[in-house]
Design an enzyme around this catalytic site. Structure first.
Site, short mmCIF file in Angstrom:
data_model
loop_
_atom_site.label_atom_id
_atom_site.label_comp_id
_atom_site.label_asym_id
_atom_site.label_seq_id
_atom_site.Cartn_x
_atom_site.Cartn_y
_atom_site.Cartn_z
N ASP A 1 -43.04 43.45 39.29
CA ASP A 1 -43.04 44.06 40.78
C ASP A 1 -42.36 45.68 40.28
OD1 ASP A 1 -40.72 43.41 38.97
OD2 ASP A 1 -39.47 43.01 40.60
N LYS B 1 -26.51 43.96 35.88
CA LYS B 1 -25.99 44.38 36.90
C LYS B 1 -24.43 44.70 36.97
CE LYS B 1 -29.66 42.34 39.84
NZ LYS B 1 -30.66 41.80 39.12
N ASP C 1 -39.30 50.83 40.81
CA ASP C 1 -39.11 49.44 41.05
C ASP C 1 -39.22 49.38 42.63
OD1 ASP C 1 -37.87 46.75 41.21
OD2 ASP C 1 -35.84 48.18 41.72
P1 GTP Z 1 -36.09 38.89 44.65
O1 GTP Z 1 -35.78 37.42 45.04
O2 GTP Z 1 -36.14 39.88 45.66
O3 GTP Z 1 -34.77 39.12 43.62
O4 GTP Z 1 -37.32 38.82 43.89
P2 GTP Z 1 -38.05 38.30 42.63
O5 GTP Z 1 -37.15 37.01 42.15
O6 GTP Z 1 -39.48 38.32 42.78
O7 GTP Z 1 -37.65 39.55 41.47
P3 GTP Z 1 -37.09 39.58 40.10
O8 GTP Z 1 -36.67 40.93 40.02
O9 GTP Z 1 -35.84 38.51 40.04
O10 GTP Z 1 -38.08 39.14 39.01
C1 GTP Z 1 -38.61 39.96 38.17
C2 GTP Z 1 -40.04 39.64 37.87
O11 GTP Z 1 -40.27 38.16 37.55
C3 GTP Z 1 -41.05 39.65 39.17
O12 GTP Z 1 -42.18 40.26 38.66
C4 GTP Z 1 -41.13 38.30 39.66
O13 GTP Z 1 -42.46 37.91 40.28
C5 GTP Z 1 -40.99 37.42 38.15
N1 GTP Z 1 -40.21 36.30 38.47
C6 GTP Z 1 -39.30 35.86 39.11
N2 GTP Z 1 -38.98 34.70 39.11
C7 GTP Z 1 -39.96 34.10 38.70
C8 GTP Z 1 -40.45 32.64 38.56
O14 GTP Z 1 -39.45 31.75 38.87
N3 GTP Z 1 -41.64 32.34 38.00
C9 GTP Z 1 -42.42 33.31 37.72
N4 GTP Z 1 -43.52 32.93 37.32
N5 GTP Z 1 -42.10 34.82 37.89
C10 GTP Z 1 -40.91 35.14 38.37
#
Ligand code: GTP
Length: 363
Positions: free
Chosen positions: A109, A160, A219
Site C-alpha cells: 500500500d 506510532k 503512503d
Molecule cells: P488499515 O485497516 O486501513 O490499517 O489497512 P491495512 O490493514 O490494509 O494496512 P496496514 O498498513 O496495516 O498493512 C500494511 C501492508 O500489509 C498492506 O499492504 C496490507 O495489505 C498488508 N496486510 C495487512 N494485514 C494483512 C494480512 O492480514 N494479511 C496479508 N496477506 N497482508 C496484510
C-alpha cells in the site's frame, strides 16, 4: 531474487472505497498501484513476485487483468477468514521463498522508489537479519519510527509514537530486505505484527538495520493521503499538455484524463483533476483537486472540490460536493444536493437530500 508483496489487509481506513477493492488496486493517476509496483520491479530485473493475499483480493487482482510486465505472479493465501497481519504472511510464504538467499518484502500500500539493489547491498554488508528502508517525514507519529547508530543499526523501533515522543523522523517505509533466518522469528499459523513483535526482538539482538532512502515515498493509508499522493504523482509524471475534449471546456493543468473521458461545454476541469476511464462530465461543471474513478457520471452545473468519487457513481445536476467527501462505488447523488465537507457515502447508496455536517451515510 524473490519479492513478497503484502496485499491482504482490509484497508479499513480507506472505506468506503476499499469496501469494493483492495488498496493495491486503487488507481494512482489512472493506473492501479500494483501495476506501478510491478513495473518498478520489472525495471529492476525482478522476474517473479509473490503476492500475500486473502481469497477476495486474489479474485479481484485476477479480474483486474493489469499488465504484469513479464513478471510471474504467485499467490500465497492467508487462511480463509484468518488474516495473518504483516508478519504471518512472510512465514506462510516460507516454502515459496526458500532459504537460499535474502529476499525483499514490500507493503503493497505504499508508493516507494527505493533502490532495491542498494538496500540489498547494505543488508548483506551488515550481515543483518532484517534491513528496513527508512524515509524522513514531517510527522512520524502515524508510523513506525527508528533510532539508528552511526553504523545504521537500529537501536529502537517504536510503532506510532506520540509526536513529541518520536526519537527521530525516520520512519519505516514498508520495504524490507530479509534473510531466510527471519523465518525463525515468526510464529506459525497466527496473526503476527512484523512491526510490534518481530522487529523489537531483532533490535534486542542487534540484528535490525536501517537503510535511509531518499527516493519518492507516498503512503495511501487514508483518503487524504491517497488524494495527496495522486496530486504529487500528477505533478511528477503527467505531461502537462493541454488536451482538447470538445473545444469549449477549459482544462487547467495538471490534469489526467483517461481514455473515453468526455467533458461538456463551459466546464472547467482542474487544476489537479484525475478523471478515470469513460468518466462523463456534463456542461458547466467545475472539478478540481479531485479523483473520479472510471465510469463516473457528473451532470450539468455540478461542482466537485477536493473529493473522491467511486466507480460508476452518478452525480445529478447542480450538485455540490466539498473537500474531504468520499463516495463509494455506484453511489447516486440526486439533483441539487449539497454535501458538506468530509461526508462519506457507502457504496450503492442514494442521497436525495443535502447533508450539512460531516458524517458517513450508510443507508
Ligand atoms: P488499515 O485497516 O486501513 O490499517 O489497512 P491495512 O490493514 O490494509 O494496512 P496496514 O498498513 O496495516 O498493512 C500494511 C501492508 O500489509 C498492506 O499492504 C496490507 O495489505 C498488508 N496486510 C495487512 N494485514 C494483512 C494480512 O492480514 N494479511 C496479508 N496477506 N497482508 C496484510
Amino acid at each position: 531474487m524473490k519479492v513478497l508483496i503484502l496485499a491482504g489487509g482490509f484497508a479499513t481506513r480507506l472505506r468506503p472505497l476499499s469496501c469494493t477493492r483492495p488498496k493495491i488496486l486503487f488507481p494512482m493517476v489512472n493506473k492501479p498501484l500494483l501495476q506501478w509496483t510491478l513495473e518498478r520491479l520489472a525495471r529492476n530485473g525482478f522476474k517473479e513476485a509473490i503476492l500475500a493475499v486473502n481469497h477476495q483480493t486474489e479474485i479481484l487482482i485476477e479480474q483486474s487483468r493489469i499488465p504484469k510486465h513479464g513478471m510471474k505472479i504467485t499467490y500465497s493465501r492467508d487462511p480463509f477468514k484468518k488474516p495473518l497481519g504483516t508478519g504471518g504472511p512472510v512465514k506462510k510464504a516460507e516454502r515459496l521463498i526458500g532459504h537460499d538467499e535474502p529476499f525483499l518484502v514490500l507493503n503493497g500500500d505504499i508508493f516507494a522508489d527505493v533502490d532495491y539493489t542498494d538496500i540489498l547491498k547494505i543488508h548483506e554488508e551488515k550481515d543483518a537479519v532484517a534491513t528496513i528502508a527508512l524515509h524522513r517525514v514531517e510527522d512520524p507519529s502515524r508510523y513506525g519510527v527508528a533510532e539508528l547508530t552511526k553504523e545504521n543499526r537500529i537501536t529502537r523501533f517504536i510503532e506510532k509514537p506520540p509526536k513529541e515522543a518520536a526519537p527521530t523522523n525516520r520512519i519505516n517505509a514498508g520495504v524490507y530486505a530479509l534473510n531466510p533466518e527471519i523465518f525463525n522469528y515468526i510464529p506459525e499459523k497466527r496473526k503476527v505484527s512484523m512491526e510490534r513483535e518481530v522487529f523489537p526482538k531483532l533490535v534486542e539482538e542487534g540484528k535490525l538495520y536501517g537503510y535511509v532512502s531518499e527516493g519518492l515515498w507516498m503512503d495511501i493509508g487514508e483518503s487524504e493521503d491517497y488524494l495527496e499522493a495522486n496530486e504529487a504523482l500528477l505533478d511528477l509524471y503527467v505531461n502537462q499538455q493541454k488536451r482538447k475534449v470538445t473545444g469549449k471546456e477549459q482544462v487547467k493543468n495538471p490534469v489526467a484524463l483517461d481514455k473515453g473521458v468526455s467533458v461538456g461545454e463551459e466546464s472547467v476541469i482542474g487544476p489537479y483533476a484525475i478523471l478515470g476511464r469513460n468518466a462523463s462530465v456534463g456542461s458547466h461543471v467545475h472539478i478540481r483537486n479531485s479523483i473520479l474513478f472510471p465510469g463516473t457520471v457528473i451532470s450539468d452545473f455540478s461542482q466537485i472540490r477536493g473529493a473522491i468519487i467511486g466507480e460508476d457513481a452518478f452525480i445529478g445536476k447542480g450538485v455540490k460536493i466539498r473537500e474531504g467527501c468520499v463516495l463509494g462505488d455506484g453511489v447516486r447523488i440526486n439533483d441539487n444536493v449539497s454535501l458538506a465537507k468530509g461526508v462519506s457515502v457507502c457504496p450503492a447508496k442514494e442521497v436525495s437530500e443535502s447533508v450539512l455536517t460531516s458524517k458517513c451515510i450508510i443507508k
